[in-house]
Design a protein around this motif. Structure first.
Motif, PDB file in Angstrom:
ATOM      1  N   ALA A 136       0.810  -1.220   0.000  1.00 13.21           N
ATOM      2  CA  ALA A 136       0.000   0.000   0.000  1.00 13.21           C
ATOM      3  C   ALA A 136       0.842   1.267   0.000  1.00 13.21           C
ATOM      4  O   ALA A 136       0.394   2.321  -0.459  1.00 13.21           O
ATOM      5  N   LYS A 137       2.059   1.199   0.490  1.00 12.00           N
ATOM      6  CA  LYS A 137       2.916   2.390   0.540  1.00 12.00           C
ATOM      7  C   LYS A 137       3.278   2.891  -0.854  1.00 12.00           C
ATOM      8  O   LYS A 137       3.446   4.096  -1.060  1.00 12.00           O
ATOM      9  N   SER A 138       3.405   1.962  -1.801  1.00  7.91           N
ATOM     10  CA  SER A 138       3.773   2.369  -3.164  1.00  7.91           C
ATOM     11  C   SER A 138       2.642   2.215  -4.167  1.00  7.91           C
ATOM     12  O   SER A 138       2.629   2.898  -5.189  1.00  7.91           O
ATOM     13  N   ALA A 139       1.683   1.321  -3.886  1.00  5.74           N
ATOM     14  CA  ALA A 139       0.596   1.055  -4.840  1.00  5.74           C
ATOM     15  C   ALA A 139      -0.708   0.805  -4.084  1.00  5.74           C
ATOM     16  O   ALA A 139      -1.166  -0.334  -3.986  1.00  5.74           O
ATOM     17  N   PRO A 140      -1.315   1.874  -3.538  1.00 10.75           N
ATOM     18  CA  PRO A 140      -2.539   1.679  -2.737  1.00 10.75           C
ATOM     19  C   PRO A 140      -3.690   1.058  -3.515  1.00 10.75           C
ATOM     20  O   PRO A 140      -4.478   0.287  -2.955  1.00 10.75           O
ATOM     21  N   ASP A 141      -3.809   1.375  -4.818  1.00  4.53           N
ATOM     22  CA  ASP A 141      -4.905   0.794  -5.600  1.00  4.53           C
ATOM     23  C   ASP A 141      -4.755  -0.720  -5.731  1.00  4.53           C
ATOM     24  O   ASP A 141      -5.741  -1.461  -5.711  1.00  4.53           O
ATOM     25  N   VAL A 142      -3.523  -1.184  -5.881  1.00  5.04           N
ATOM     26  CA  VAL A 142      -3.274  -2.624  -5.966  1.00  5.04           C
ATOM     27  C   VAL A 142      -3.619  -3.289  -4.646  1.00  5.04           C
ATOM     28  O   VAL A 142      -4.260  -4.352  -4.608  1.00  5.04           O
ATOM     29  N   ALA A 143      -3.216  -2.655  -3.541  1.00  5.66           N
ATOM     30  CA  ALA A 143      -3.478  -3.223  -2.221  1.00  5.66           C
ATOM     31  C   ALA A 143      -4.970  -3.262  -1.914  1.00  5.66           C
ATOM     32  O   ALA A 143      -5.441  -4.164  -1.216  1.00  5.66           O
ATOM     33  N   ALA A 144      -5.731  -2.299  -2.436  1.00  5.71           N
ATOM     34  CA  ALA A 144      -7.158  -2.211  -2.106  1.00  5.71           C
ATOM     35  C   ALA A 144      -7.925  -3.446  -2.554  1.00  5.71           C
ATOM     36  O   ALA A 144      -8.760  -3.979  -1.816  1.00  5.71           O
ATOM     37  N   GLY A 145      -7.659  -3.926  -3.771  1.00  8.15           N
ATOM     38  CA  GLY A 145      -8.381  -5.103  -4.259  1.00  8.15           C
ATOM     39  C   GLY A 145      -8.106  -6.339  -3.426  1.00  8.15           C
ATOM     40  O   GLY A 145      -9.022  -7.103  -3.115  1.00  8.15           O
ATOM     41  N   SER A 146      -6.851  -6.532  -3.032  1.00  9.68           N
ATOM     42  CA  SER A 146      -6.511  -7.693  -2.216  1.00  9.68           C
ATOM     43  C   SER A 146      -7.062  -7.547  -0.802  1.00  9.68           C
ATOM     44  O   SER A 146      -7.438  -8.540  -0.176  1.00  9.68           O
ATOM     45  N   ALA A 147      -7.106  -6.312  -0.302  1.00  7.14           N
ATOM     46  CA  ALA A 147      -7.692  -6.093   1.025  1.00  7.14           C
ATOM     47  C   ALA A 147      -9.155  -6.511   1.042  1.00  7.14           C
ATOM     48  O   ALA A 147      -9.630  -7.148   1.995  1.00  7.14           O
ATOM     49  N   ARG A 148      -9.872  -6.187  -0.026  1.00  5.41           N
ATOM     50  CA  ARG A 148     -11.279  -6.578  -0.112  1.00  5.41           C
ATOM     51  C   ARG A 148     -11.416  -8.093  -0.092  1.00  5.41           C
ATOM     52  O   ARG A 148     -12.279  -8.654   0.604  1.00  5.41           O
ATOM     53  N   ALA A 149     -10.558  -8.784  -0.832  1.00  4.11           N
ATOM     54  CA  ALA A 149     -10.623 -10.253  -0.883  1.00  4.11           C
ATOM     55  C   ALA A 149     -10.269 -10.865   0.470  1.00  4.11           C
ATOM     56  O   ALA A 149     -10.890 -11.853   0.899  1.00  4.11           O
ATOM     57  N   LEU A 150      -9.304 -10.293   1.191  1.00  2.00           N
ATOM     58  CA  LEU A 150      -8.930 -10.822   2.508  1.00  2.00           C
ATOM     59  C   LEU A 150     -10.042 -10.624   3.521  1.00  2.00           C
ATOM     60  O   LEU A 150     -10.319 -11.506   4.335  1.00  2.00           O
TER      61      LEU A 150
END
Length: 362
Positions: A320-334
């Motif tokens: 999330a520090k470098s790519a918050p949009d990428v982290a957001a999708g995986s956060a939803r799945a987790l």
């Protein structure tokens, strides 16, 4: 074109993974005998159904009155497969089947349904066809039916035929009775999904022209088959050429080559390494991060443990520090796969902006 041994191995992997596959080749080149030998090696009862001598009702069922209602009665071959609980359905001479018969085959190939009878999930489907110009009164394969199959070109090698006559024809060594585990399929599916984020225009690409539409082409259905093929090849420790044959046979040469090249250039760290070493290096490319987090989520879901789920948020926080949009999708799945009793870890609580992007916080 792939060597015959590659194609034979690809058929064995596809049958093990329960992926419907079609063999394209000239008449009299051993397609049927090879498939029957494979079925015998896997101890699967085989039913051969020849398209040129069938009617639509042989697949959609004959309407009969039973107990005051209309019942679409299945043919005997379907009843035998259903009674056995498993087996191999070999649909031969597909390009000699007229369009009406091909249309009736659609539900059989995709849904394992014949009339009002549903075939068991353990029934595998293999088809064979001659190129229309080599078939008697040949028809192009319809695009909807072609999109339900992985296409492989059956090649005849003089050395293989000579060896077969001398010592008997063998079945591929890649014969397994167990399909790839669901965790492996989930990981492969996440990798294909990451690739399609990079190349969204390849999600659906219906070819123009009946000849090209009658072979493999990209669609959500065939990308799903490609993902299962990747998992099955990894499970069977298949050669790269076998994986390539199945992927290209599912989504076509152009899209398939792109996926194979992309997969082989990923060089991702193992998810377990990231979970145990908070200083393990992360890739820099966005497509690699998408693929990495997809594999991580698949690993966490397969593990199912609270500790693994809680530790995964540390990785999400790093991304999330470098790519918050990428982290957001995986956060939803987790969050959707949160194990019972798992406590929100500190790393998760630090991700409030990312969780808001994912729609998980007001």
């Amino acid at each position: 074109m792939a060597h015959q041994s590659v194609v034979q191995d690809a058929v064995a992997v596809a049958v093990t993974a329960n992926l419907p596959v079609i063999l394209w080749g000239a008449p009299g080149t051993g397609k049927t005998s090879s498939v029957i030998a494979l079925a015998e090696a896997m101890e699967l009862p085989a039913e051969v159904v020849i398209g040129s001598i069938r009617e639509p009702s042989d697949f959609s069922g004959l309407p009969v009155i039973r107990d005051g209602t209309t019942w679409f009665a299945p043919p005997r071959w379907a009843e035998r497969l259903a009674a056995g609980g498993s087996g191999l359905l070999f649909l031969d001479e597909l390009t000699t089947a007229p369009p009406a018969v091909q249309a009736a085959m659609l539900r059989v190939v995709l849904e394992r349904t014949v009339g009002d009878l549903r075939l068991p999930d353990a029934v595998r489907i293999v088809a064979a066809a001659n190129p229309p110009e080599q078939a008697a009164d040949g028809w192009d394969l319809s695009a909807p039916l072609a999109n339900r199959l992985i296409h492989l070109d059956w090649q005849v090698e003089a050395a293989d035929i000579a060896a077969g006559f001398a010592g008997g024809f063998t079945v591929p060594a890649l014969v397994h009775k167990d399909p790839p585990p669901e965790a492996a399929v989930a990981r492969a599916r996440s990798l294909v999904g990451a690739f399609l984020r990079v190349r969204p225009e390849l999600i659906v690409a219906v070819p123009d022209g009946a000849d090209r539409a009658g072979r493999g082409w990209p669609s959500p259905r065939t990308w799903e088959m490609a993902a299962k093929a990747v998992a099955a090849c990894e499970h069977a420790d298949a050669r790269p050429e076998v994986e390539a044959a199945l992927v290209l046979g599912a989504v076509g040469d152009a899209a398939g080559f792109e996926l194979i090249t992309w997969l082989r250039s990923l060089d991702l760290p193992d998810p377990e390494t990231l979970l145990t070493d908070p200083r393990a290096p992360l890739p820099e490319r966005l497509d690699q991060l998408h693929a990495l987090l997809g594999a991580l989520v698949a690993h966490v879901r397969a593990d199912g443990g609270r500790d693994t789920w809680e530790r995964s948020w540390t990785v999400i926080a790093r991304v999330a520090k470098s790519a918050p949009d990428v982290a957001a999708g995986s956060a939803r799945a987790l969050v959707a796969g949160r194990p019972e009793g798992a406590a929100p870890p500190a790393a998760m609580l630090e991700l409030a902006p990312v969780l808001r992007v994912a729609g998980l916080l007001p």
